[in-house]
Write a protein that holds these residues in place. Sequence first.
Motif, PDB file in Angstrom:
ATOM      1  N   TYR A 159     -14.839  20.739 -39.268  1.00 27.75           N
ATOM      2  CA  TYR A 159     -13.468  19.893 -38.983  1.00 27.75           C
ATOM      3  C   TYR A 159     -13.145  20.194 -37.632  1.00 27.75           C
ATOM      4  CZ  TYR A 159      -8.745  17.752 -39.148  1.00 27.75           C
ATOM      5  OH  TYR A 159      -7.930  17.049 -38.871  1.00 27.75           O
ATOM      6  N   CYS A 207     -20.617  14.417 -40.860  1.00 22.95           N
ATOM      7  CA  CYS A 207     -20.306  14.951 -42.373  1.00 22.95           C
ATOM      8  C   CYS A 207     -21.845  15.363 -42.954  1.00 22.95           C
ATOM      9  CB  CYS A 207     -19.505  13.971 -42.810  1.00 22.95           C
ATOM     10  SG  CYS A 207     -18.017  13.950 -42.328  1.00 22.95           S
ATOM     11  N   LEU A 230     -13.286  12.205 -42.002  1.00 25.83           N
ATOM     12  CA  LEU A 230     -13.646  13.642 -41.642  1.00 25.83           C
ATOM     13  C   LEU A 230     -12.471  14.287 -42.505  1.00 25.83           C
ATOM     14  CD1 LEU A 230     -14.953  15.762 -39.941  1.00 25.83           C
ATOM     15  CD2 LEU A 230     -13.299  15.540 -38.526  1.00 25.83           C
ATOM     16  N   CYS A 231     -11.303  14.023 -42.756  1.00 30.10           N
ATOM     17  CA  CYS A 231     -10.172  14.744 -43.523  1.00 30.10           C
ATOM     18  C   CYS A 231     -10.844  14.559 -44.985  1.00 30.10           C
ATOM     19  CB  CYS A 231      -8.862  13.955 -43.362  1.00 30.10           C
ATOM     20  SG  CYS A 231      -7.559  14.478 -44.437  1.00 30.10           S
ATOM     21  N   TYR A 251     -13.459  17.219 -45.367  1.00 27.12           N
ATOM     22  CA  TYR A 251     -12.948  18.559 -45.339  1.00 27.12           C
ATOM     23  C   TYR A 251     -12.089  18.939 -46.702  1.00 27.12           C
ATOM     24  CZ  TYR A 251      -9.855  22.530 -44.121  1.00 27.12           C
ATOM     25  OH  TYR A 251      -9.238  23.597 -44.289  1.00 27.12           O
ATOM     26  N   ASN A 299      -3.266  15.313 -39.559  1.00 30.76           N
ATOM     27  CA  ASN A 299      -3.986  14.464 -39.059  1.00 30.76           C
ATOM     28  C   ASN A 299      -3.532  13.121 -38.366  1.00 30.76           C
ATOM     29  OD1 ASN A 299      -6.653  15.031 -39.807  1.00 30.76           O
ATOM     30  ND2 ASN A 299      -5.996  15.114 -41.852  1.00 30.76           N
TER      31      ASN A 299
END
Length: 125
Positions: free
Chosen positions: A24, A10, A73-74, A77, A97
């Motif tokens: 992502y 990230c 990560l979600c 994003y 997810n």
Amino acid sequence: MLLIVTLAFCLISYVLKINPFLAYFSYVCGLTIVKSFISDSLKDLFIISKSTKIYTKIGFTYSVISGSSLLILCLYYSIMECGRFSYQYLIPMILVNFLIYRFIFWDMSYKIHRKILNRKIGSDF
């Protein structure tokens, strides 16, 4: 280790100003490819076993590590792509997810840890 890799990914994608969707998508596809190389068979790539069987084999710690990695990560994003948080945006993102976590990522931390330490723990799913 998976959390450190996720945070580094990230950070690198933020510094290099990579498109958040591309970051992502490449992270999910990249870890799926890594998992395919370290899995013993094709059935280990996509987790189709019962949830209770998976949880008893993997345990709470590896489940939390893999889940928090995907959550980081979600969030990256979501924050980078779309500054707003509305339910029309978050509900599909949470569902996608959850499916990615359940069928691909749940045992990712466990498999990487087992492969790095060259330990054979139990039988496969």
